[in-house]
Enzyme design. Sequence first.
Site, PDB file in Angstrom:
ATOM      1  N   ASP A 154     -24.242  43.428  20.737  1.00  0.00           N
ATOM      2  CA  ASP A 154     -25.543  42.983  21.238  1.00  0.00           C
ATOM      3  C   ASP A 154     -25.573  41.470  21.487  1.00  0.00           C
ATOM      4  OD1 ASP A 154     -28.305  43.560  21.869  1.00  0.00           O
ATOM      5  OD2 ASP A 154     -28.855  42.566  19.996  1.00  0.00           O
TER       6      ASP A 154
ATOM      7  N   HIS B  74     -23.804  36.625  24.418  1.00  0.00           N
ATOM      8  CA  HIS B  74     -24.513  35.346  24.307  1.00  0.00           C
ATOM      9  C   HIS B  74     -23.692  34.283  23.566  1.00  0.00           C
ATOM     10  CE1 HIS B  74     -27.706  37.716  25.793  1.00  0.00           C
ATOM     11  NE2 HIS B  74     -28.197  38.147  24.649  1.00  0.00           N
TER      12      HIS B  74
END
Length: 496
Positions: A238, A243
Site C-alpha cells: 500500500d 509512495h
Amino acid sequence: MALSDFDLVLFGGGGDLAMRKLLPAMYNRHRANDLPPAARIIAVGRHPWSHDEFLNTLEQNARPHILQDHFNDAAWESFRKRLSYVSLDASDGHTYGALAQTMRNDADNKTGTPVTRVFYLAMPPNLFATICRHLKECGLATPESRVVLEKPLGRDLASARQINHEVGQVFAESQIYRIDHYLGKETVQNLLALRFGNVLFEPLWRREWISDVQITIAEELGVGNRLDYYETAGALRDMLQNHLLQLLCIVAMEPPVSTSPNAVRDEKLKVLRSLKRFTPQMLTQNVVRGQYRSGHVDGVAVPGYRKEPNANPTSRTETFVAVKAEIDTWRWAGVPFYLRTGKRMADQLAEIVVRFKKIPHSIFARPNSSFQSNSLIISLQPDEGLQMNLMAKTPGDGMRLRPVELELDFRETFKMPRMDAYERLLLDVLRGQLTLFMRSDELEAAWEWVEPILEHWEQEGDDPLPYTAGTWGPAAASALISRDGLQWREESIPEK
Ligand code: BG6
C-alpha cells in the site's frame, strides 16, 4: 497552459476515491475557472443509478470533502452540470455501448474542436487489462486518448508485468499515466526546487557529508472502510512499494538534465535499480513488520487491527513496515535510508529527515551533550516546510553552543491558494504532462526490489510484531536503527 476541451471518464466513479478525492479535485479546478466551458466528467459505475441518484450520492459522499472555504453554491451547481453517470459492468464488453454513446468523438461534432479523452481507472488492478480491451473493442481507445492507472499496480512483479503488457497492447507508453499521488504533493515538488534550484545543497548531497536519511509516513488513522482491500495489500504494497520508494527516488536521484518526463524518470529508474538487493540475512536484520493492537490514538480508544469490524481475527497482514535500504552508487554507498510507514501511529505526519555528518574536529573546549550534527527536515504534511537544524552560540559569557532551528513555512511564505495532489495530477493528465507519473520500467524495478521481502514473509509464516495503537510501531523498529548508533527523529528530540 490552458486546457483543451475534454471528456474525463471515471471508472469507479461512485467509489471511495472518486468521491473523496477525484470529484472534489475537479470541483476545485472548476471553481478556479481552469476547466474549459464544454469539458465534461462522466462517472462510470456498477450501480444502476439514474442521473439524480448519482447526484444525490455526490451530495452525500463528495461534497463533505470540499473545504468549506472553497464551497460556493453557484460553482457547485454549474459543476454538477458537467457531470453525467453511466452504469456499466466493467468486465462485460456488451455493456459499454452507453458509454460510447455518451462520449464525444475526438473532435466535438458541434464545434469541430479536438476533445481530449481520458479514462481514469479507479478500479482493482485485475480489471485494468479487461477495461482497456473493452475500450478498444468499442472504438473508444484512440491514439489520442489517455488512461490513468490508480495504485495498487499489481500485487507483485509478475502481476505488474502482466498489467504493463496487457495495457500496453491497447495504449502506447506515452498514453499511460501511472499515478502516485505523493508525487503531486506541493512539498515533494519543492524538494526538486530545493535540490536543483540552489547551489547550496548539491555539494553536500552525498556520502561524504550525509550520514543517513529517514523517510516516514505515519498515519493516526486505521484502515477505515477499506479493510477488504487492505487485508490483501498491507503496508508494504500500500505504501512502501510506491509512495516511500518514490520519495526516496526524489531525494537520491542524480540531477536530471531537464524536467521532461523521460529525463526525470530515467534518473528515478537508476536509483531503483541501484537499491541493494536483500539477502536472506539482510531481510531478518533490515526489515520489520508490525500490526497494531488496541490502544489510544489522540486519547481515543481504538480496536486492534484484528478486531476492526469484519476483520480476520487471525490476520497476518502488516499495518507497519520499516526498512533499512542502501543505494549502491558512488554518491550513496554506505548511507542508510530508513523508511517506515504505519497505520494507527503516534502522530499523523510525512517527513524526510536528511542528517549530516558530525563536524570533523571540534575547536570548542567543552563540547556539551546537546551538540548535534546538522539536519534538514522536509515536512510534507500536515505542516509543509523546511527546517534546518544548526548549532549556534548561546548569548552571554563563555562559548556555549546549542541547537537552533531555521524554519521555512511554505504556507506562511506563499500565502496563496493551494492545490491538493490530485488536483495537480489531474491537470497534468489533461495537459498531457507525464513527468510526475511512473513509467512501466520504474514500476517493475520497484516491485523487483520489494519482492524478496514479500517472499520472505510468506516463507517465514510468522505473525507481524504487535505494536500498541498510538505508538511509533514495534520496538524492533527502534532496534533496526539503533543498531547503527542512530535514532528515529522523534526519539532524538529532547523532551521540552
Ligand atoms: C494511499 C493509501 O495511497 O495513501 C492509503 O492507499 C493511505 O492507505 C494514503 O492512507 C495516504 O495518503 P495521504 O495523502 O493521506 O498521506
